[in-house]
Scaffold this active site. Structure first.
Site, PDB file in Angstrom:
ATOM      1  N   ASN A  22       0.874  -1.183   0.000  1.00 25.26           N
ATOM      2  CA  ASN A  22       0.000   0.000   0.000  1.00 25.26           C
ATOM      3  C   ASN A  22       0.902   1.220   0.000  1.00 25.26           C
ATOM      4  O   ASN A  22       1.498   1.551   1.024  1.00 25.26           O
ATOM      5  CB  ASN A  22      -0.886  -0.023   1.261  1.00 25.26           C
ATOM      6  CG  ASN A  22      -1.705   1.248   1.417  1.00 25.26           C
ATOM      7  OD1 ASN A  22      -1.828   2.035   0.462  1.00 25.26           O
ATOM      8  ND2 ASN A  22      -2.263   1.465   2.598  1.00 25.26           N
ATOM      9  N   TRP A  23       1.003   1.856  -1.175  1.00 27.67           N
ATOM     10  CA  TRP A  23       1.908   3.008  -1.296  1.00 27.67           C
ATOM     11  C   TRP A  23       1.345   4.268  -0.619  1.00 27.67           C
ATOM     12  O   TRP A  23       2.032   5.240  -0.463  1.00 27.67           O
ATOM     13  CB  TRP A  23       2.180   3.304  -2.770  1.00 27.67           C
ATOM     14  CG  TRP A  23       3.146   2.367  -3.430  1.00 27.67           C
ATOM     15  CD1 TRP A  23       3.816   1.322  -2.851  1.00 27.67           C
ATOM     16  CD2 TRP A  23       3.577   2.402  -4.801  1.00 27.67           C
ATOM     17  NE1 TRP A  23       4.633   0.715  -3.775  1.00 27.67           N
ATOM     18  CE2 TRP A  23       4.506   1.350  -4.976  1.00 27.67           C
ATOM     19  CE3 TRP A  23       3.271   3.217  -5.899  1.00 27.67           C
ATOM     20  CZ2 TRP A  23       5.123   1.108  -6.216  1.00 27.67           C
ATOM     21  CZ3 TRP A  23       3.879   2.972  -7.128  1.00 27.67           C
ATOM     22  CH2 TRP A  23       4.792   1.918  -7.288  1.00 27.67           C
ATOM     23  N   LYS A  24       0.074   4.247  -0.260  1.00 35.45           N
ATOM     24  CA  LYS A  24      -0.597   5.425   0.337  1.00 35.45           C
ATOM     25  C   LYS A  24      -0.383   6.646  -0.572  1.00 35.45           C
ATOM     26  O   LYS A  24      -0.276   6.483  -1.774  1.00 35.45           O
ATOM     27  CB  LYS A  24      -0.085   5.663   1.754  1.00 35.45           C
ATOM     28  CG  LYS A  24      -0.089   4.398   2.613  1.00 35.45           C
ATOM     29  CD  LYS A  24       0.075   4.687   4.065  1.00 35.45           C
ATOM     30  CE  LYS A  24       0.245   3.388   4.827  1.00 35.45           C
ATOM     31  NZ  LYS A  24       0.103   3.520   6.245  1.00 35.45           N
ATOM     32  N   HIS A  36      -9.457   0.940   4.955  1.00 34.78           N
ATOM     33  CA  HIS A  36      -8.181   1.172   5.646  1.00 34.78           C
ATOM     34  C   HIS A  36      -8.420   2.123   6.818  1.00 34.78           C
ATOM     35  O   HIS A  36      -9.236   3.033   6.734  1.00 34.78           O
ATOM     36  CB  HIS A  36      -7.161   1.769   4.674  1.00 34.78           C
ATOM     37  CG  HIS A  36      -5.771   1.773   5.227  1.00 34.78           C
ATOM     38  ND1 HIS A  36      -5.343   2.712   6.142  1.00 34.78           N
ATOM     39  CD2 HIS A  36      -4.720   0.929   5.024  1.00 34.78           C
ATOM     40  CE1 HIS A  36      -4.082   2.437   6.468  1.00 34.78           C
ATOM     41  NE2 HIS A  36      -3.688   1.373   5.801  1.00 34.78           N
ATOM     42  N   GLU A  81      -6.864   4.544   7.902  1.00 40.01           N
ATOM     43  CA  GLU A  81      -6.673   5.975   7.609  1.00 40.01           C
ATOM     44  C   GLU A  81      -7.918   6.556   6.935  1.00 40.01           C
ATOM     45  O   GLU A  81      -8.240   7.730   7.126  1.00 40.01           O
ATOM     46  CB  GLU A  81      -5.411   6.162   6.750  1.00 40.01           C
ATOM     47  CG  GLU A  81      -4.149   5.900   7.567  1.00 40.01           C
ATOM     48  CD  GLU A  81      -2.939   5.410   6.786  1.00 40.01           C
ATOM     49  OE1 GLU A  81      -2.945   5.504   5.537  1.00 40.01           O
ATOM     50  OE2 GLU A  81      -1.989   4.922   7.425  1.00 40.01           O
ATOM     51  N   GLU A 135      -5.555  -5.238  10.475  1.00 42.26           N
ATOM     52  CA  GLU A 135      -4.547  -4.201  10.660  1.00 42.26           C
ATOM     53  C   GLU A 135      -4.811  -3.473  11.976  1.00 42.26           C
ATOM     54  O   GLU A 135      -5.591  -2.505  12.000  1.00 42.26           O
ATOM     55  CB  GLU A 135      -4.606  -3.194   9.516  1.00 42.26           C
ATOM     56  CG  GLU A 135      -4.308  -3.786   8.159  1.00 42.26           C
ATOM     57  CD  GLU A 135      -3.647  -2.768   7.243  1.00 42.26           C
ATOM     58  OE1 GLU A 135      -2.566  -3.054   6.752  1.00 42.26           O
ATOM     59  OE2 GLU A 135      -4.202  -1.675   7.059  1.00 42.26           O
ATOM     60  N   GLY A 161       2.236   2.037  10.757  1.00 41.68           N
ATOM     61  CA  GLY A 161       3.170   3.152  10.614  1.00 41.68           C
ATOM     62  C   GLY A 161       3.838   3.562  11.917  1.00 41.68           C
ATOM     63  O   GLY A 161       4.479   4.614  11.993  1.00 41.68           O
ATOM     64  N   SER A 221       3.263  -2.416  10.385  1.00 43.31           N
ATOM     65  CA  SER A 221       4.722  -2.431  10.575  1.00 43.31           C
ATOM     66  C   SER A 221       5.341  -3.787  10.268  1.00 43.31           C
ATOM     67  O   SER A 221       6.307  -4.211  10.908  1.00 43.31           O
ATOM     68  CB  SER A 221       5.082  -1.969  11.996  1.00 43.31           C
ATOM     69  OG  SER A 221       4.647  -0.641  12.198  1.00 43.31           O
ATOM     70  N   GLY A 258       2.667  -1.340   4.282  1.00 41.32           N
ATOM     71  CA  GLY A 258       2.724   0.096   3.993  1.00 41.32           C
ATOM     72  C   GLY A 258       4.151   0.524   3.721  1.00 41.32           C
ATOM     73  O   GLY A 258       4.667   0.339   2.618  1.00 41.32           O
ATOM     74  N   GLY A 259       4.801   1.080   4.745  1.00 39.23           N
ATOM     75  CA  GLY A 259       6.143   1.667   4.590  1.00 39.23           C
ATOM     76  C   GLY A 259       7.126   0.783   3.835  1.00 39.23           C
ATOM     77  O   GLY A 259       7.835   1.265   2.935  1.00 39.23           O
TER      78      GLY A 259
HETATM   79  C1  PEP Z   1      -0.840  -0.035   5.952  1.00 40.60           C
HETATM   80  O1  PEP Z   1      -0.882   1.131   5.693  1.00 40.60           O
HETATM   81  O2  PEP Z   1      -1.702  -0.800   5.518  1.00 40.60           O
HETATM   82  C2  PEP Z   1       0.269  -0.525   6.783  1.00 40.60           C
HETATM   83  C3  PEP Z   1       0.204  -1.745   7.244  1.00 40.60           C
HETATM   84  O3  PEP Z   1       1.297   0.343   7.010  1.00 40.60           O
HETATM   85  P1  PEP Z   1       2.717   0.017   7.689  1.00 40.60           P
HETATM   86  O4  PEP Z   1       3.205  -1.269   7.079  1.00 40.60           O
HETATM   87  O5  PEP Z   1       3.585   1.181   7.313  1.00 40.60           O
HETATM   88  O6  PEP Z   1       2.492  -0.096   9.148  1.00 40.60           O
END
Ligand code: PEP
Length: 253
Positions: free
Chosen positions: A9-11, A96, A98, A168, A174, A214, A235-236
């Site tokens: 997920n590049w956000k 998600h 966010e 999640e 994050g 994470s 994500g990251g």
């Molecule tokens: C996400 O945004 O779905 C996520 C899991 O982010 P991260 O891996 O950065 O915690």
């Protein structure tokens, strides 16, 4: 057998040219590593989708990060599921944390988005997760169940069978905090049990349930080794080709 999936997920990151070059790197690396029953997906910002779908070939599938709940019409600035499908996407992230937090997306709205995504041939990656308070006060199973009931349990057996669930925990997204493999497995087993109770055991056994929060090359192998964890929503770490590849390889370690 349920699918093993690693979805990035590049956000809201990467300009167009940056996205193309990161994606090209990932495609080149992934095509030699991904095993037959594994699926790699990149969920990118809308402006990247058309180009990435052309570049992805068989190596990587493409998803959006959101869609509007209506088929089409006067919704300035919005993007429909049909448009997303028309540029070659197969997946869409729905719910998600966010989107729930910053755009006040309710379970009821997310249920509408799930229905429209499915109606347009997209596979929803439907996210659920508890906050830190909800984890600490012990209400997390109730919270997760209610997100499932109100978000996706209104679907028919046939439609639900097409959905991928992503657990999640909000406190792990994050933040660098990861659910331990035991904490994640406990929740994944709970989700599968709820799916079996609502639908049936066969559907529950076939539903891919991803962990997100994470997840990185160091912790992925232990998480993915858990019985009910079928991959990750990343994500990251999906913004670095090497890390994303190493997470994919975690299935094989
Ligand atoms: C996400 O945004 O779905 C996520 C899991 O982010 P991260 O891996 O950065 O915690």
């Amino acid at each position: 057998m349920r699918k093993k999936i690693v979805a990035g997920n590049w956000k809201m990151n990467l300009e167009y040219s940056e996205g193309i070059s990161l994606f090209s790197e990932i495609v080149n690396m992934v095509k030699d590593e991904k095993k037959g029953d594994q699926l790699a997906i990149i969920c990118a910002p809308y402006i990247h989708l058309h180009s990435l779908a052309k570049l992805g070939g068989n190596a990587i599938s493409i998803g959006a990060q959101n869609c509007h709940q209506k088929e089409s019409g006067a919704y300035t600035g919005e993007i429909s599921a049909k448009m997303i499908k028309s540029v070659g996407c197969e997946y869409v992230i729905i719910g998600h944390s966010e989107r729930r937090q910053y755009f006040a997306e309710s379970d009821e709205l997310l249920a509408e988005k799930t229905v429209i995504a499915l109606a347009n041939g997209l596979t929803p990656l439907f996210c659920i997760g508890e906050t830190l308070d909800e984890r600490n006060n012990g209400s997390y199973f109730d919270v997760l169940k209610s997100q499932l009931v109100n978000g996706v349990f209104g679907l028919s057996n046939a439609d639900f069978s097409k959905v991928v669930i992503a657990y999640e925990p909000v406190w792990a997204i994050g933040t660098g905090l990861t659910a331990s493999s035991a904490q994640a497995q406990e929740v994944h087993a709970f989700i599968r049990k709820e799916i079996a109770a609502k639908y049936d055991t066969a559907i529950a056994e076939e539903t891919s349930i991803l962990y997100g929060g994470s997840c990185n090359p160091k912790n992925a192998a232990e998480l993915f080794a858990q019985e009910d964890i079928d991959g990750g929503l990343i994500g990251g770490a999906s913004l670095k080709s090497r890390d994303f590849l190493d997470i994919i390889k975690a299935f094989n370690s």
